[in-house]
Design an enzyme around this catalytic site. Structure first.
Site, PDB file in Angstrom:
ATOM      1  N   LYS A   1      12.885 -11.402  18.127  1.00  0.00           N
ATOM      2  CA  LYS A   1      12.993 -11.076  16.835  1.00  0.00           C
ATOM      3  C   LYS A   1      11.925 -10.006  16.565  1.00  0.00           C
ATOM      4  O   LYS A   1      12.092  -9.091  15.558  1.00  0.00           O
ATOM      5  CB  LYS A   1      12.727 -12.061  15.933  1.00  0.00           C
ATOM      6  CG  LYS A   1      14.054 -13.248  16.290  1.00  0.00           C
ATOM      7  CD  LYS A   1      15.356 -12.735  16.359  1.00  0.00           C
ATOM      8  CE  LYS A   1      16.079 -13.785  17.342  1.00  0.00           C
ATOM      9  NZ  LYS A   1      17.469 -13.205  17.886  1.00  0.00           N
TER      10      LYS A   1
ATOM     11  N   ASP B   1      21.228 -10.197  13.616  1.00  0.00           N
ATOM     12  CA  ASP B   1      21.341 -11.795  13.461  1.00  0.00           C
ATOM     13  C   ASP B   1      19.872 -12.211  13.200  1.00  0.00           C
ATOM     14  O   ASP B   1      19.037 -11.829  13.432  1.00  0.00           O
ATOM     15  CB  ASP B   1      21.664 -12.251  14.979  1.00  0.00           C
ATOM     16  CG  ASP B   1      22.214 -13.806  15.000  1.00  0.00           C
ATOM     17  OD1 ASP B   1      22.036 -14.618  16.048  1.00  0.00           O
ATOM     18  OD2 ASP B   1      22.504 -14.117  13.506  1.00  0.00           O
TER      19      ASP B   1
ATOM     20  N   ASP C   1      20.168  -8.960  18.533  1.00  0.00           N
ATOM     21  CA  ASP C   1      19.987 -10.246  18.570  1.00  0.00           C
ATOM     22  C   ASP C   1      19.043 -10.794  19.742  1.00  0.00           C
ATOM     23  O   ASP C   1      19.372 -11.702  20.228  1.00  0.00           O
ATOM     24  CB  ASP C   1      21.515 -10.990  19.071  1.00  0.00           C
ATOM     25  CG  ASP C   1      21.523 -12.345  18.697  1.00  0.00           C
ATOM     26  OD1 ASP C   1      22.651 -12.800  19.405  1.00  0.00           O
ATOM     27  OD2 ASP C   1      20.741 -13.043  18.118  1.00  0.00           O
TER      28      ASP C   1
ATOM     29  N   GLU D   1      23.391 -21.046  13.925  1.00  0.00           N
ATOM     30  CA  GLU D   1      24.704 -21.228  14.401  1.00  0.00           C
ATOM     31  C   GLU D   1      24.582 -22.872  14.559  1.00  0.00           C
ATOM     32  O   GLU D   1      23.570 -23.457  15.072  1.00  0.00           O
ATOM     33  CB  GLU D   1      24.657 -20.784  15.929  1.00  0.00           C
ATOM     34  CG  GLU D   1      23.205 -20.657  16.574  1.00  0.00           C
ATOM     35  CD  GLU D   1      22.256 -19.597  16.341  1.00  0.00           C
ATOM     36  OE1 GLU D   1      22.707 -18.844  15.328  1.00  0.00           O
ATOM     37  OE2 GLU D   1      21.639 -19.303  17.126  1.00  0.00           O
TER      38      GLU D   1
END
Ligand SMILES: O=C(NCCNC(=O)c1cc(-c2ccc(F)cc2)cc(O)c1O)c1cc(O)ncn1
Ligand SMILES: [Mg+2]
Length: 215
Positions: free
Chosen positions: A144, A169, A141, A199
């Site tokens: 990236k 994620d 997480d 989220e």
């Protein structure tokens, strides 16, 4: 703004959550990020998927790459049996300072090792420094563009063994195309996508679970 967003998240925890009650810490952060300010926690929807994978794997040693404010660290640690622990790596010292306090408020500090530094620098030292054989679960997480190089580094260092589960994620948003291509096309991984949402939003995102099959 005088305070940082992580500092405002910590304030929300200290105002709304009960010391020693991890669920109240999770609820306080989700409420703040849904109704006050968005923040890059894995969140409640993807967090439930994370919970189910942790329960399925029942890991003894977990590696989390990217602590941020400690939200997912608390989600993972609250599900671990006595003797199990999560090592969480955070590059940003300001994030790490907040995460330590969030983890302490939840009462889970005995199950968490927070390490400040770059994943690429620390991964080669994991075995020697923490006496880790291999990780049962890795939650990716962090940056990236580090997902793929760090996965390859974990393989090279023998920290991923047959049965190790990688859970990543943000494979759609912000996206990790090179990592996805690697785990989905490699004969050494069995990969599956859990469709969800970014989220606290309606945008698509999801988690990719990849089980290492051995060499
Ligand atoms: O930003 C550092 N880490 C967070 C990695 N995580 C993310 O970047 C992340 C981003 C998003 C996201 C999604 C949509 C959008 F519009 C903006 C952000 C969501 C997530 O769920 C993440 O996990 C960082 C900084 C630094 O100085 N050093 C080391 N790391
Ligand atoms: Mg994320």
């Amino acid at each position: 703004t005088r305070t940082s967003r992580p500092q405002r998240i910590l304030k929300a925890v200290q105002r709304k959550a009960t010391v020693g009650d991890p669920q109240s810490v999770i609820t306080a952060i989700d409420h703040f990020c849904r109704h006050r300010e968005w923040a890059m926690n894995v969140g409640d929807e993807k967090g439930s998927i994370l919970d189910s994978v942790v329960n399925e794997v029942s890991p003894v040693t977990v590696l989390e790459l990217g602590t941020y404010c400690g939200y997912s660290t608390v989600r993972i640690a609250r599900l671990l049996p006595p003797g199990a622990c999560v090592i969480t790596l955070e590059f940003n010292p300001d994030y790490a300072a907040i995460a330590r306090q969030v983890i302490k408020w939840s009462g889970l500090e005995d199950k968490v090792q927070l390490v400040e530094g770059a994943s690429g620098d620390w991964i080669p030292w994991m075995k020697e420094h923490f006496g880790v054989q291999a990780f049962d679960l890795v939650f990716l997480d962090h940056w990236k563009e580090r997902y793929l190089p760090d996965t390859k580094l974990l393989e090279e260092c023998g920290l991923i063994q047959k049965g190790t589960v990688l859970l990543a994620d943000n494979v759609i948003c912000p996206g990790t195309p090179d990592y996805l291509e690697y785990v989905r096309n490699s004969p050494h991984y069995n990969s599956q996508y859990y469709r969800s949402h970014l989220e606290y939003t309606k945008a698509e995102d999801g988690l990719e679970k990849s089980v290492f099959l051995g060499y």
